[in-house]
Write a protein that holds these residues in place. Structure first.
Motif, PDB file in Angstrom:
ATOM      1  N   ILE A 220       0.836  -1.207   0.000  1.00 31.33           N
ATOM      2  CA  ILE A 220       0.000   0.000   0.000  1.00 31.33           C
ATOM      3  C   ILE A 220       0.872   1.259   0.000  1.00 31.33           C
ATOM      4  O   ILE A 220       0.571   2.237  -0.706  1.00 31.33           O
ATOM      5  CB  ILE A 220      -1.000  -0.022   1.186  1.00 31.33           C
ATOM      6  CG1 ILE A 220      -2.073  -1.088   0.899  1.00 31.33           C
ATOM      7  CG2 ILE A 220      -1.643   1.351   1.398  1.00 31.33           C
ATOM      8  CD1 ILE A 220      -3.177  -1.193   1.919  1.00 31.33           C
TER       9      ILE A 220
ATOM     10  N   LEU B 294       0.535   4.275  -2.634  1.00 32.49           N
ATOM     11  CA  LEU B 294       0.212   5.660  -2.256  1.00 32.49           C
ATOM     12  C   LEU B 294       1.282   6.633  -2.742  1.00 32.49           C
ATOM     13  O   LEU B 294       0.971   7.771  -3.111  1.00 32.49           O
ATOM     14  CB  LEU B 294       0.056   5.766  -0.725  1.00 32.49           C
ATOM     15  CG  LEU B 294      -1.193   5.075  -0.172  1.00 32.49           C
ATOM     16  CD1 LEU B 294      -1.231   5.155   1.346  1.00 32.49           C
ATOM     17  CD2 LEU B 294      -2.468   5.668  -0.775  1.00 32.49           C
TER      18      LEU B 294
ATOM     19  N   GLU C  61      -7.660   3.092   0.827  1.00 33.00           N
ATOM     20  CA  GLU C  61      -6.468   3.938   0.995  1.00 33.00           C
ATOM     21  C   GLU C  61      -6.320   4.883  -0.201  1.00 33.00           C
ATOM     22  O   GLU C  61      -5.969   6.055  -0.027  1.00 33.00           O
ATOM     23  CB  GLU C  61      -5.207   3.072   1.141  1.00 33.00           C
ATOM     24  CG  GLU C  61      -5.153   2.264   2.427  1.00 33.00           C
ATOM     25  CD  GLU C  61      -5.245   3.123   3.686  1.00 33.00           C
ATOM     26  OE1 GLU C  61      -4.660   4.229   3.708  1.00 33.00           O
ATOM     27  OE2 GLU C  61      -5.930   2.700   4.651  1.00 33.00           O
TER      28      GLU C  61
ATOM     29  N   LYS D  46      -8.679   7.785   0.029  1.00 34.83           N
ATOM     30  CA  LYS D  46      -8.299   8.771   1.048  1.00 34.83           C
ATOM     31  C   LYS D  46      -7.355   9.843   0.511  1.00 34.83           C
ATOM     32  O   LYS D  46      -7.227  10.906   1.095  1.00 34.83           O
ATOM     33  CB  LYS D  46      -7.633   8.062   2.235  1.00 34.83           C
ATOM     34  CG  LYS D  46      -8.626   7.410   3.187  1.00 34.83           C
ATOM     35  CD  LYS D  46      -7.880   6.891   4.415  1.00 34.83           C
ATOM     36  CE  LYS D  46      -8.620   5.741   5.054  1.00 34.83           C
ATOM     37  NZ  LYS D  46      -7.727   4.861   5.804  1.00 34.83           N
TER      38      LYS D  46
END
Ligand code: BGC
Length: 770
Positions: free
Chosen positions: A494, A498, A539, A542
């Protein structure tokens, strides 16, 4: 601009394109003479379809194939890939066996050969019968160039239960639409049915019957269904394929009325032969005969005799016929006449294909190079694939302008492509693509890079594995369809995702199922996007960047959460060998999406089986908002309506429908009425729309569905253009099977709905007076 569409759509009354095998005295004489020369062993040999060893499922146990062929103990082989290997075995049959009877060569050419098209559920979402026929034609051309002359397709099992993995292989939940697809595919494979060339091959409609309705959606499970439901909701596509001239039928694994289909005389003789007039041959599914011993209806000898007497002519891999029929004949359990009749049908098929005239007809060595995986075929596959994608949602981005969807994307800036399906070429062709080279398929990442061009920066991260459960992932990536499981932790994956997401203008999340998480033996009790990917998606959301969910799947998934949180969702199924290009064509607006769902997407797995075409019940819910009502037919914890209804699919443009009008509100027995609607392209792009006609029979001698699809037209409208779309409805179109299983239309009031999906309330009433 207003164009009057004069094309009148004659629905069920269309005379079906029949390729029924005509009485042919020359064939009859030839086959009779051949039969008279054959020994009992040679006759039984024609009924034997052993596994060639290339691909095995179930309980294969055949060996010494070459010797068996030489001794006349084999009727055909299947799933052998390569002209040379097929030629070698054909040579044994026609040069070394006593009577030189050629073999027939089958394969699961389900949605293309080396050039693969979308999986069948995706193909059906094009609602374009010409395209579907074209895909079958190309599949036949490529397969026949490689020595194959028989395909185990079309698969026409109606399915309303997304738990069942083979929902991916059919055309969804609707009998009418499924029938149109069935006919188109048979035409595509068999051409005019004369086999005057070597580019058409024999089709095999499967799995007869009701295979798509196993209890609890569990693969190979028991089916228990009323006859009226079979005839109205499940049989029509099989019958349509038979009417279109399908040369063979494959029996299903399940039982029907307590008798396994493979030994079910009512099904294979009374319905298929007597009621429908089927003239071709019937083959079992893989080890279907010995599996009847596990069903509990007898030992191998008993079930083999049962199958022959029921109306099976060919035993796929089971070795039941080859090991027991001789004994059964000696003991009077089967007759010579029954064996001869079965053998005759196999020989007929070989004759029809032209194999006696030239056993090497499909073995032209110059063909593979020029006919398989050509640039032309790939271009068609790319175009068909782009039309199979279904746009489920396209809202504006958090920072975007109201009313303007995130899609299509601009070919500029920086795009992050994230997810376990993003760089997964091995998965693109989808389930049952046995003849393709999965290493050549176009991944989403490759497609995006190519279509977006040099002025777009494309970044990639995997973001997560398919699932936290490594065993599930292993089982869902068989047959080389690996997703290259990543050994990094969830957090590491992740974090990398990101990092690139934060550098980008837009995020494409490539999530969903792997190609082998649907298909044979992949029933699921949970049809959510796997949790590892849900966590990744949250995620990504977000970050506040616009997110497009490109959703890979072979069945409807439950998307309630994603529909709330993700602004754009494009459902892409498994779109075939050109998938990556086709998806990118749509993402960047080179192609405006026009696919429509042929299967309902539920809100919860608890709703399945679910279909738009349900009955009203005696206690229907009184409100459209889905508010719970005590003592009404509903759930205390969920609405009745699905998330996305049958027929649903968005476009980059918008279509506005006028009110339905009718040429008359009274119809006589021999008459017909026209119902019409004006459709306007009221958005900003040229586009295609599938205009759908549904009827409701308001009063019947038996209860009738709240809506039934009766016609559809896929039209193309330029920005600002209006067309009038007209459907003709006759009494024939209003027929159904009543409780005596008679096919009748009953007098009374009907409603005709025309709209953009099955949820439409745009309707008019008319009366049938016969
Ligand atoms: C499947 C059939 C297929 C056959 C031959 C079986 O497992 O059910 O659809 O045609 O194998 O490969």
């Amino acid at each position: 601009m207003k164009i009057r569409l004069t094309i009148v759509f004659a629905m069920l009354s269309i005379i079906s394109f029949s390729q029924e095998i005509k009485e042919n005295p020359t064939k009859e004489k030839f086959v009779t003479e051949l039969l008279s020369k054959m020994t009992l062993e040679e006759k039984i040999g024609q009924l034997n379809l052993p596994s060639s060893g290339d691909f095995t499922t179930g309980q294969a146990k055949s060996s010494n194939i070459a010797q068996k062929i030489q001794e006349g103990e084999v009727g055909g082989l299947f799933n052998i890939r390569s002209l040379q290997r097929i030629k070698d075995v054909q040579k044994i049959a026609v040069e070394n066996s006593r009577l030189k009877i050629p073999l027939i060569f089958g394969m699961d050419v389900i949605h293309g050969y080396e050039t693969t098209f979308p999986i069948p559920i995706g193909l059906s979402c094009t609602w374009d019968m010409n395209l579907i026929e074209k895909s079958a034609q190309i599949a036949a051309k490529e397969a026949s160039a490689d020595g194959i002359n028989w395909t185990f397709s079309p698969m026409v099992d109606v399915c309303k239960d997304a738990r069942w993995g083979r929902i991916s292989e059919g055309s969804g939940e609707d009998a009418y639409l499924g029938s149109q697809v069935a006919k188109a595919m048979v035409r595509g494979y068999q051409g005019d049915g004369t086999y005057n060339n070597n580019t058409n091959i024999l089709s095999c409609v499967k799995h007869f019957a009701l295979y798509g309705a196993p209890e609890a959606g569990r693969e190979y499970n028991t089916v228990d269904m009323s006859r009226i439901k079979m005839y109205n909701e499940y049989f029509p596509p099989y019958k349509a394929a038979v009417d279109a001239g399908a040369g063979s039928v494959m029996v299903s694994f399940n039982e029907i009325d307590g008798i396994p289909a493979t030994g079910n005389k009512w099904l294979l003789t009374d319905v298929l032969r007597k009621q429908w007039g089927f003239k071709g041959f019937v083959v079992t599914d893989y080890t279907g005969i010995p599996e009847m011993t596990d069903h509990g209806v007898g030992d191998l000898q008993t079930v083999s005799a049962l199958a022959l007497k029921a109306g099976v002519q060919m035993d796929m891999v089971g070795e039941g016929f080859s090991t027991t029929l001789k004994k059964s004949l000696a003991e009077g359990k089967v007759t010579q006449k029954e064996i001869d009749a079965a053998c005759r049908l196999i020989l007929n098929a070989k004759y029809d294909l032209g194999l006696f005239a030239n056993p090497y007809k499909y073995l032209d060595e110059s063909r593979p190079k020029k006919d398989i995986y050509t640039a032309e075929n790939r271009a068609v596959a790319r175009s068909i694939a782009s039309q199979s994608l279904v746009l489920l949602k396209n809202d504006s981005s958090p920072s975007g302008r109201a009313g303007e969807g995130i899609l299509p994307l601009k070919k500029s800036g920086t795009i992050a492509v994230i997810g376990p399906l993003a760089d997964a070429k091995e998965n693109m062709s989808g389930t049952w693509s046995v003849a393709t080279n999965i290493q050549n398929s176009i991944s989403l990442l490759a497609g995006i890079k190519e279509v977006a061009g040099n002025s777009t920066k494309v970044l990639y991260a995997k973001g997560s594995n398919l699932d936290y459960d490594a065993t599930l992932e292993e089982n869902a990536t068989m047959f080389g369809k690996t997703l290259h499981r990543d050994s990094r932790t969830k957090e590491e994956l992740i974090a990398e995702a990101l990092m690139i997401a934060n550098q980008s203008d837009v995020i494409i999340a490539a999530l969903g199922e792997s190609s082998e998480l649907s298909g044979e033996c992949t029933s699921r009790t949970n049809i959510d996007i796997p949790q590892a990917q849900k966590d990744l998606l949250n995620e990504l959301l977000k970050t506040g960047k616009p997110v497009v969910l490109v959703l890979f799947d072979g069945r409807p998934l439950v998307l309630v959460d994603e529909n709330k949180t993700v602004p754009a969702i494009l459902n892409v199924w498994f779109a075939g060998s050109e998938a990556g290009f086709a998806i990118a064509d749509v993402l960047f607006g080179d192609v405006n999406p026009s696919g429509k769902l042929t299967i309902t997407f539920p809100r919860s797995i608890g709703q399945v089986p679910i279909s738009y075409s349900h009955k009203n019940t005696g206690r229907p819910l009184g409100n459209k908002e889905g508010k719970f009502e005590k003592f009404k037919s509903n759930y205390i914890d969920e609405r009745n309506e699905p998330l996305f209804p049958f027929g649903y699919g968005l476009s980059y443009t918008s279509f506005t429908y006028g009110k339905v009008t009718a040429s008359s509100t009274k119809m006589s027995a021999k008459g017909a009425i026209n119902v019409s609607v004006e459709v306007t392209n009221s958005g900003n792009f040229d586009g295609k729309e599938v205009v759908q006609l549904y009827t409701r029979d308001l009063v019947g001698s038996v209860t009738r569905p709240v809506k039934e699809l009766k016609g559809f037209q896929k039209i193309e409208l330029k920005k600002g253009e209006t067309k009038t779309v007209t459907f003709t409805i006759s009494a024939e179109d209003l027929k159904f099977y009543n409780s005596d299983l008679k096919y009748v239309a009953e007098n009374g009031m009907f409603q005709a709905f025309i709209g953009t999906n099955s949820d439409t309330e745009n309707k008019i009433e008319f009366e049938l007076v016969q």
